[in-house]
Scaffold this motif. Structure first.
Motif, mmCIF file in Angstrom:
data_model
loop_
_atom_site.group_PDB
_atom_site.id
_atom_site.type_symbol
_atom_site.label_atom_id
_atom_site.label_comp_id
_atom_site.label_asym_id
_atom_site.label_seq_id
_atom_site.Cartn_x
_atom_site.Cartn_y
_atom_site.Cartn_z
ATOM 1 N N LEU A 162 0.830 -1.207 0.000
ATOM 2 C CA LEU A 162 0.000 0.000 0.000
ATOM 3 C C LEU A 162 0.862 1.254 0.000
ATOM 4 C CD1 LEU A 162 -2.850 -0.986 2.485
ATOM 5 C CD2 LEU A 162 -2.985 -0.778 0.001
ATOM 6 N N GLN A 163 1.950 1.209 0.759
ATOM 7 C CA GLN A 163 2.859 2.357 0.797
ATOM 8 C C GLN A 163 3.445 2.623 -0.583
ATOM 9 O OE1 GLN A 163 5.789 1.633 3.825
ATOM 10 N NE2 GLN A 163 4.307 1.939 5.466
ATOM 11 N N LEU A 164 3.788 1.536 -1.260
ATOM 12 C CA LEU A 164 4.367 1.673 -2.597
ATOM 13 C C LEU A 164 3.313 2.188 -3.581
ATOM 14 C CD1 LEU A 164 7.067 1.068 -4.070
ATOM 15 C CD2 LEU A 164 6.042 -1.080 -4.810
ATOM 16 N N GLN A 165 2.099 1.618 -3.482
ATOM 17 C CA GLN A 165 1.010 2.042 -4.380
ATOM 18 C C GLN A 165 0.669 3.517 -4.178
ATOM 19 O OE1 GLN A 165 -2.128 -0.735 -3.633
ATOM 20 N NE2 GLN A 165 -1.419 -2.173 -5.193
ATOM 21 N N ALA A 166 0.801 3.981 -2.940
ATOM 22 C CA ALA A 166 0.442 5.372 -2.636
ATOM 23 C C ALA A 166 1.366 6.373 -3.321
ATOM 24 C CB ALA A 166 0.453 5.601 -1.123
ATOM 25 N N ILE A 167 2.545 5.917 -3.725
ATOM 26 C CA ILE A 167 3.490 6.848 -4.343
ATOM 27 C C ILE A 167 3.778 6.515 -5.807
ATOM 28 C CG2 ILE A 167 4.589 7.435 -2.149
ATOM 29 C CD1 ILE A 167 6.917 5.574 -2.953
ATOM 30 N N THR A 168 3.107 5.491 -6.316
ATOM 31 C CA THR A 168 3.391 5.017 -7.671
ATOM 32 C C THR A 168 2.231 5.297 -8.604
ATOM 33 O OG1 THR A 168 4.673 3.233 -6.683
ATOM 34 C CG2 THR A 168 4.130 2.983 -8.999
ATOM 35 N N TYR A 181 5.931 15.814 -5.064
ATOM 36 C CA TYR A 181 5.891 16.958 -4.158
ATOM 37 C C TYR A 181 6.534 16.666 -2.806
ATOM 38 C CZ TYR A 181 3.525 20.081 -7.312
ATOM 39 O OH TYR A 181 3.253 20.906 -8.367
ATOM 40 N N GLU A 182 6.404 15.420 -2.346
ATOM 41 C CA GLU A 182 7.081 15.031 -1.097
ATOM 42 C C GLU A 182 8.593 15.189 -1.257
ATOM 43 O OE1 GLU A 182 6.302 11.032 0.341
ATOM 44 O OE2 GLU A 182 4.144 11.437 0.300
ATOM 45 N N THR A 183 9.094 14.687 -2.391
ATOM 46 C CA THR A 183 10.533 14.729 -2.634
ATOM 47 C C THR A 183 10.996 16.153 -2.859
ATOM 48 O OG1 THR A 183 10.192 12.627 -3.747
ATOM 49 C CG2 THR A 183 12.372 13.579 -3.937
ATOM 50 N N LEU A 184 10.158 16.928 -3.558
ATOM 51 C CA LEU A 184 10.492 18.334 -3.804
ATOM 52 C C LEU A 184 10.686 19.068 -2.474
ATOM 53 C CD1 LEU A 184 10.773 20.695 -5.851
ATOM 54 C CD2 LEU A 184 8.304 21.061 -5.602
ATOM 55 N N SER A 185 9.791 18.801 -1.540
ATOM 56 C CA SER A 185 9.867 19.490 -0.255
ATOM 57 C C SER A 185 11.142 19.100 0.499
ATOM 58 C CB SER A 185 8.584 19.188 0.519
ATOM 59 O OG SER A 185 8.840 19.030 1.859
ATOM 60 N N LYS A 186 11.505 17.817 0.426
ATOM 61 C CA LYS A 186 12.752 17.384 1.075
ATOM 62 C C LYS A 186 13.963 18.009 0.391
ATOM 63 C CE LYS A 186 11.139 12.918 2.735
ATOM 64 N NZ LYS A 186 10.825 11.638 2.113
ATOM 65 N N THR A 235 17.894 9.161 -16.749
ATOM 66 C CA THR A 235 18.140 9.905 -15.511
ATOM 67 C C THR A 235 18.918 9.059 -14.515
ATOM 68 O OG1 THR A 235 15.941 9.188 -14.828
ATOM 69 C CG2 THR A 235 16.137 11.439 -15.649
ATOM 70 N N ARG A 236 19.342 9.707 -13.435
ATOM 71 C CA ARG A 236 20.098 9.011 -12.390
ATOM 72 C C ARG A 236 19.148 8.397 -11.375
ATOM 73 N NH1 ARG A 236 23.702 14.197 -11.134
ATOM 74 N NH2 ARG A 236 25.007 14.175 -12.997
ATOM 75 N N GLU A 237 19.701 7.488 -10.610
ATOM 76 C CA GLU A 237 18.942 6.847 -9.529
ATOM 77 C C GLU A 237 18.427 7.900 -8.547
ATOM 78 O OE1 GLU A 237 17.052 3.813 -8.276
ATOM 79 O OE2 GLU A 237 18.494 3.473 -9.894
ATOM 80 N N SER A 238 19.209 8.948 -8.335
ATOM 81 C CA SER A 238 18.844 9.981 -7.356
ATOM 82 C C SER A 238 17.825 10.996 -7.896
ATOM 83 C CB SER A 238 20.104 10.717 -6.897
ATOM 84 O OG SER A 238 20.832 11.162 -8.022
ATOM 85 N N ASP A 239 17.540 10.946 -9.196
ATOM 86 C CA ASP A 239 16.515 11.828 -9.756
ATOM 87 C C ASP A 239 15.133 11.222 -9.517
ATOM 88 O OD1 ASP A 239 18.639 13.318 -10.768
ATOM 89 O OD2 ASP A 239 18.568 12.364 -12.741
ATOM 90 N N THR A 240 14.132 12.076 -9.459
ATOM 91 C CA THR A 240 12.765 11.580 -9.282
ATOM 92 C C THR A 240 11.975 11.835 -10.555
ATOM 93 O OG1 THR A 240 12.833 11.999 -6.911
ATOM 94 C CG2 THR A 240 10.653 11.778 -7.900
#
Ligand code: GH3
Ligand code: MG
Ligand code: MG
Ligand code: MG
Ligand code: MG
Length: 323
Positions: A162-168, A181-186, A235-240
């Motif tokens: 569910l956690q994975l589905q919530a962000i995929t 947006y979560e990642t942008l904020s971080k 893209t790189r692994e660190s890119d979103t």
């Protein structure tokens, strides 16, 4: 004695037990210094389909678990060890490790001392088997603990899913807008600390309506998937890389300035332009808006700026990058 009494109903019970439970493939760690007991208990475990690993002292059991190569579904541990040690140390060790949090720990002892029993519960064991066993009770308790373990594992698996589905994003498997947006904020917090700039690329497939109209929605979906995977691969692994909307994507690039982001966008543009899509006899292009945090100093404005530039790219004739 109770072992013999237990053995009287043993065979039928084991049969019922094994037929109602599916514990084959489950693993038990048995820590017991008496060879006779080890043999007897591991025999009981095997009859229920559980695969035991037997250790004769606490040290070797701890080494095995520390190695990380073995995670049991249940631990059965004797209380008194010949060395003068008791199982308390081992129970503490298990309880401290998050990886072992779902594993039921069963203490076994011949002691009738309530202090011993209670202290075992205080250290965190889940149950207490008195030796010698009533075999039937042994199996019933074992079943209760293993069913509970299965339930906990299932819940954990479901939660992770569910956690994975919530962000995929369901269609493409890349991240969704929420995760972006979560990642942008971080990333923005990191920027405030380190002053290391980051950028975003917002892009949108050109005239996608026409693609759908000409080739159908199913093939249209395939194009969206394919373009997602192109973006992922460049893209790189660190890119979103995230799906921002229907045929619109957004990429967050940490530690990347305007030039770096522009270069990547241009590479993406060229790659999609020359890509061949199954069943689609048309060239597919995209338009790109690129913006860097050093231009806006505000993450919200950053996405707006990229969006304005994407809009400009569309107005300037599409299949281009505006940065
Ligand atoms: P523009 O170059 O201005 O972006 O033109 P466009 O046709 O791509 O843009 P518009 O916003 O008018 O239409 C977007 C189209 O994308 C319409 C919509 O049906 C399609 N679309 C959005 N999401 C999906 C999807 O998940 N699958 C498919 N097959 N099509 C989608
Ligand atoms: Mg002992
Ligand atoms: Mg549009
Ligand atoms: Mg479009
Ligand atoms: Mg669009």
């Amino acid at each position: 004695n109770s072992v013999r009494e237990g053995l009287g109903v043993f065979l039928q019970n084991v049969k019922d037990f094994v037929s109602t439970c599916c514990f084959s493939g489950m693993k038990a760690l048995l820590v017991e210094d008496s060879k006779l007991q080890r043999h007897f208990i591991s025999g009981l475990l095997k009859k229920s389909g559980v695969t035991p690993i037997c250790m004769e002292n606490i040290e070797s059991a701890m080494d095995l678990l520390k190695s990380g190569s073995y995670v049991p579904d249940i631990v059965l541990i004797d209380y008194f060890f010949g060395s003068g040690k008791t199982s308390g140390e081992f129970v503490n060790f298990l309880k401290k490790d998050y990886n072992f949090k779902n594993i039921p720990i069963i203490a076994m002892t011949v002691s009738d001392d309530r202090e011993v029993r209670n202290s075992l519960f205080y250290t965190g064991v889940n149950d207490f088997f008195h030796k010698p066993f009533d075999v039937e009770e042994f199996y019933l308790r074992l079943r209760a603990h293993l069913l509970n373990k299965i339930l906990l594992d299932d819940m954990e698996k479901t939660n992770k899913l569910l956690q994975l589905q919530a962000i995929t994003d369901g269609l493409t498997g890349i991240y969704n807008r929420r995760y972006f947006y979560e990642t942008l904020s971080k990333e923005d917090s990191r920027f405030r600390r380190t002053k290391e700039p980051y950028s975003v690329i917002l892009f949108d497939i050109d005239h996608f309506k026409r693609i759908n109209d000409r080739f159908g929605h199913i093939l249209g979906d395939e194009v969206i998937k394919e373009i997602s995977s192109i973006a992922r691969s460049l893209t790189r692994e660190s890119d979103t890389v995230a799906r921002y909307g229907g045929e619109e994507f957004i990429i967050l690039l940490p530690e990347t300035d305007c030039n770096g982001a522009y270069t990547l966008a241009e590479k993406l543009r060229k790659t999609t332009e020359s890509a061949v899509f199954k069943g689609i006899s048309a060239r597919i292009t995209s338009s790109f808006g690129v913006a860097c945090i050093s231009e806006t100093r505000c993450s919200e404005k950053l996405v707006n700026l990229a969006d304005e530039r994407l809009y400009q790219a569309k107005n300037m004739g599409r299949n281009r990058v505006v940065g």
